[in-house]
Design a protein around this motif. Structure first.
Motif, PDB file in Angstrom:
ATOM      1  N   PRO A 172      -7.288 -10.470  33.680  1.00 54.91           N
ATOM      2  CA  PRO A 172      -6.325  -9.377  33.466  1.00 54.91           C
ATOM      3  C   PRO A 172      -5.510  -9.541  32.188  1.00 54.91           C
ATOM      4  N   ILE A 173      -5.172 -10.797  31.815  1.00 54.07           N
ATOM      5  CA  ILE A 173      -4.420 -10.995  30.570  1.00 54.07           C
ATOM      6  C   ILE A 173      -5.263 -10.598  29.363  1.00 54.07           C
ATOM      7  N   PHE A 174      -6.533 -11.037  29.366  1.00 58.57           N
ATOM      8  CA  PHE A 174      -7.400 -10.692  28.239  1.00 58.57           C
ATOM      9  C   PHE A 174      -7.640  -9.190  28.162  1.00 58.57           C
ATOM     10  N   ASN A 175      -7.901  -8.541  29.282  1.00 57.71           N
ATOM     11  CA  ASN A 175      -8.162  -7.104  29.260  1.00 57.71           C
ATOM     12  C   ASN A 175      -6.922  -6.327  28.815  1.00 57.71           C
ATOM     13  N   THR A 176      -5.735  -6.781  29.209  1.00 59.81           N
ATOM     14  CA  THR A 176      -4.507  -6.147  28.719  1.00 59.81           C
ATOM     15  C   THR A 176      -4.396  -6.275  27.209  1.00 59.81           C
ATOM     16  N   TYR A 177      -4.699  -7.463  26.697  1.00 65.00           N
ATOM     17  CA  TYR A 177      -4.698  -7.682  25.247  1.00 65.00           C
ATOM     18  C   TYR A 177      -5.722  -6.788  24.562  1.00 65.00           C
ATOM     19  N   PHE A 178      -6.922  -6.698  25.115  1.00 67.40           N
ATOM     20  CA  PHE A 178      -7.997  -5.938  24.476  1.00 67.40           C
ATOM     21  C   PHE A 178      -7.640  -4.457  24.379  1.00 67.40           C
ATOM     22  N   PHE A 179      -7.293  -3.841  25.498  1.00 70.21           N
ATOM     23  CA  PHE A 179      -7.028  -2.406  25.486  1.00 70.21           C
ATOM     24  C   PHE A 179      -5.711  -2.086  24.784  1.00 70.21           C
ATOM     25  N   THR A 200      -6.915   1.524  32.142  1.00 71.01           N
ATOM     26  CA  THR A 200      -8.193   0.825  31.975  1.00 71.01           C
ATOM     27  C   THR A 200      -8.250  -0.575  32.600  1.00 71.01           C
ATOM     28  N   VAL A 201      -7.152  -1.312  32.595  1.00 68.67           N
ATOM     29  CA  VAL A 201      -7.201  -2.707  33.048  1.00 68.67           C
ATOM     30  C   VAL A 201      -7.582  -2.830  34.526  1.00 68.67           C
ATOM     31  N   PRO A 202      -6.978  -2.060  35.447  1.00 72.26           N
ATOM     32  CA  PRO A 202      -7.402  -2.213  36.850  1.00 72.26           C
ATOM     33  C   PRO A 202      -8.885  -1.931  37.062  1.00 72.26           C
ATOM     34  N   VAL A 203      -9.405  -0.907  36.367  1.00 72.09           N
ATOM     35  CA  VAL A 203     -10.831  -0.582  36.527  1.00 72.09           C
ATOM     36  C   VAL A 203     -11.695  -1.709  35.992  1.00 72.09           C
ATOM     37  N   SER A 204     -11.376  -2.207  34.797  1.00 75.13           N
ATOM     38  CA  SER A 204     -12.186  -3.274  34.205  1.00 75.13           C
ATOM     39  C   SER A 204     -12.067  -4.569  35.011  1.00 75.13           C
ATOM     40  N   TRP A 205     -10.883  -4.840  35.576  1.00 76.28           N
ATOM     41  CA  TRP A 205     -10.714  -6.058  36.367  1.00 76.28           C
ATOM     42  C   TRP A 205     -11.546  -6.009  37.645  1.00 76.28           C
ATOM     43  N   ARG A 206     -11.557  -4.854  38.297  1.00 79.13           N
ATOM     44  CA  ARG A 206     -12.377  -4.732  39.502  1.00 79.13           C
ATOM     45  C   ARG A 206     -13.863  -4.893  39.178  1.00 79.13           C
ATOM     46  N   ASN A 207     -14.298  -4.282  38.088  1.00 79.95           N
ATOM     47  CA  ASN A 207     -15.716  -4.376  37.726  1.00 79.95           C
ATOM     48  C   ASN A 207     -16.092  -5.768  37.237  1.00 79.95           C
ATOM     49  N   SER A 208     -15.117  -6.519  36.712  1.00 79.21           N
ATOM     50  CA  SER A 208     -15.436  -7.867  36.240  1.00 79.21           C
ATOM     51  C   SER A 208     -15.863  -8.780  37.388  1.00 79.21           C
ATOM     52  N   SER A 244     -15.712  -1.488  25.393  1.00 82.50           N
ATOM     53  CA  SER A 244     -15.554  -0.525  24.301  1.00 82.50           C
ATOM     54  C   SER A 244     -15.834   0.893  24.781  1.00 82.50           C
ATOM     55  N   TRP A 245     -16.837   1.030  25.632  1.00 83.14           N
ATOM     56  CA  TRP A 245     -17.144   2.347  26.180  1.00 83.14           C
ATOM     57  C   TRP A 245     -15.991   2.847  27.050  1.00 83.14           C
ATOM     58  N   LEU A 246     -15.425   1.945  27.879  1.00 78.77           N
ATOM     59  CA  LEU A 246     -14.292   2.329  28.716  1.00 78.77           C
ATOM     60  C   LEU A 246     -13.083   2.699  27.867  1.00 78.77           C
ATOM     61  N   ASN A 247     -12.869   1.957  26.791  1.00 77.89           N
ATOM     62  CA  ASN A 247     -11.759   2.280  25.892  1.00 77.89           C
ATOM     63  C   ASN A 247     -11.969   3.619  25.212  1.00 77.89           C
ATOM     64  N   LYS A 248     -13.201   3.889  24.811  1.00 75.42           N
ATOM     65  CA  LYS A 248     -13.491   5.169  24.152  1.00 75.42           C
ATOM     66  C   LYS A 248     -13.287   6.324  25.117  1.00 75.42           C
ATOM     67  N   ASN A 249     -13.675   6.143  26.360  1.00 79.48           N
ATOM     68  CA  ASN A 249     -13.448   7.191  27.355  1.00 79.48           C
ATOM     69  C   ASN A 249     -11.963   7.458  27.551  1.00 79.48           C
ATOM     70  N   ALA A 250     -11.161   6.397  27.508  1.00 75.03           N
ATOM     71  CA  ALA A 250      -9.730   6.539  27.732  1.00 75.03           C
ATOM     72  C   ALA A 250      -9.043   7.228  26.563  1.00 75.03           C
ATOM     73  N   GLU A 251      -9.645   7.182  25.388  1.00 77.79           N
ATOM     74  CA  GLU A 251      -9.012   7.831  24.233  1.00 77.79           C
ATOM     75  C   GLU A 251      -8.956   9.342  24.402  1.00 77.79           C
ATOM     76  N   GLY A 252     -10.025   9.891  24.985  1.00 79.40           N
ATOM     77  CA  GLY A 252     -10.051  11.341  25.182  1.00 79.40           C
ATOM     78  C   GLY A 252     -10.488  12.053  23.909  1.00 79.40           C
ATOM     79  N   LYS A 253     -11.028  13.258  24.052  1.00 82.10           N
ATOM     80  CA  LYS A 253     -11.475  14.058  22.919  1.00 82.10           C
ATOM     81  C   LYS A 253     -10.927  15.479  23.055  1.00 82.10           C
ATOM     82  N   GLY A 254     -10.743  16.120  21.911  1.00 74.48           N
ATOM     83  CA  GLY A 254     -10.280  17.506  21.879  1.00 74.48           C
ATOM     84  C   GLY A 254      -8.798  17.625  22.137  1.00 74.48           C
ATOM     85  N   GLN A 255      -8.327  18.841  22.350  1.00 69.71           N
ATOM     86  CA  GLN A 255      -6.914  19.145  22.503  1.00 69.71           C
ATOM     87  C   GLN A 255      -6.473  19.162  23.951  1.00 69.71           C
ATOM     88  N   LYS A 256      -7.418  19.244  24.878  1.00 72.67           N
ATOM     89  CA  LYS A 256      -7.041  19.374  26.275  1.00 72.67           C
ATOM     90  C   LYS A 256      -6.885  18.006  26.918  1.00 72.67           C
TER      91      LYS A 256
END
Length: 276
Positions: A172-179, A200-208, A244-256
């Motif tokens: 969890p510490i590393f994932n917090t740092y990463f995102f 993102t961190v809870p999702v990535s921690w569970r999947n780890s 990186s894919w999870l981070n990209k998803n969290a960024e969001g695209k477009g105006q909505k």
């Protein structure tokens, strides 16, 4: 006449004894000056030795005859192990840069369908290199600490404690740092970075838990210390692709606003952030 014959016979016998002693002395002197030689084994002994060598079990890093196909691939790993022994910190730093670059490159390729829906973003690659470079030495020190501590008489107990501590503290510490770093380096505010971490961190921690416990157990059981980095690095390329894919998803695209489904939490909103 008989006395002469007896004298002649005794003289010949003495002469024979003298010659025999001289020959024996010369032979011993010759043998003492001759270099020692290894006797050649007889043919049956040679065949027996060959059979014994062929029947001796081979030792593999990963035990079992089914893994013998790995042996032709070992020279690069042995070279990496020698580099690790000579310059562990420099080798770890270079390995981290390679892993993070390949992970981000793979994530961009997956997200853009093999760069068919978009081009490569160098800024993302540079962010990944910076994040990986800063975390390389602390991560190396942590796993060296983990390898030299929590070793008990029961191997299963040692693995269980190492996995539990790693998943509870490091992940969890590393994932917090990463995102968090990904968000801040892309120009987000502290509040936006906080929202990114919460998302993102809870999702990535569970999947780890689906990946790294098995990797950690295998590494500390079969892989020598000098090869653990390169072994985990191969797995980390895929893991960094996922992050990186999870981070990209969290960024969001477009105006909505994009709705992201969180496990067990219904739907939450992720605000659109500025693109780099």
């Amino acid at each position: 006449m008989s006395t002469s014959i007896f004298t002649t016979h005794r003289t010949l016998r003495n002469l024979h004894s003298t010659v025999h002693r001289n020959l024996s002395r010369q032979l011993r002197r010759h043998e003492s000056t001759k270099p020692p030689s290894t006797p050649k084994p007889s043919t049956p002994a040679r065949n027996l030795s060959t059979a014994s060598n062929n029947s001796a079990p081979k030792t593999w890093t990963i035990p079992g005859p089914a893994w013998s196909w790995i042996e032709p691939l070992m020279p690069p790993f042995r070279a990496y192990g020698r580099m690790q022994q000579r310059s562990p910190l420099l080798t770890q730093f270079e390995s981290s840069l390679t892993i993070y670059f390949l992970g981000d490159l793979s994530a961009q390729a997956v997200f853009s369908s093999g760069f068919k829906e978009g081009s490569y973003e160098p800024a993302r690659g540079l962010r990944a290199l910076l994040i990986g470079g800063l975390s390389s030495i602390p991560s190396y020190k942590w796993f060296m600490f983990l390898g030299t501590h929590f070793n008990y008489s029961s191997h299963l107990a040692s693995l269980a404690v190492k996995i539990l501590i790693n998943q509870t503290f490091f992940t969890p510490i590393f994932n917090t740092y990463f995102f968090g770093m990904q968000s801040l380096l892309s120009g987000s505010t502290l509040q936006e970075a906080k929202e990114r971490v919460i998302e993102t961190v809870p999702v990535s921690w569970r999947n780890s838990w689906k990946v790294w416990p098995a990797v950690t157990a295998f590494s500390f059981t079969f892989v020598p210390p000098q090869y653990r980095n390169v072994f985990a690095g191969g797995i980390a390329v895929g893991w960094q692709t996922y992050l990186s894919w999870l981070n990209k998803n969290a960024e969001g695209k477009g105006q909505k606003t994009v709705e992201v489904k969180g496990a067990g939490r219904g739907k939450v909103s992720v605000k659109k952030e500025r693109k780099t």
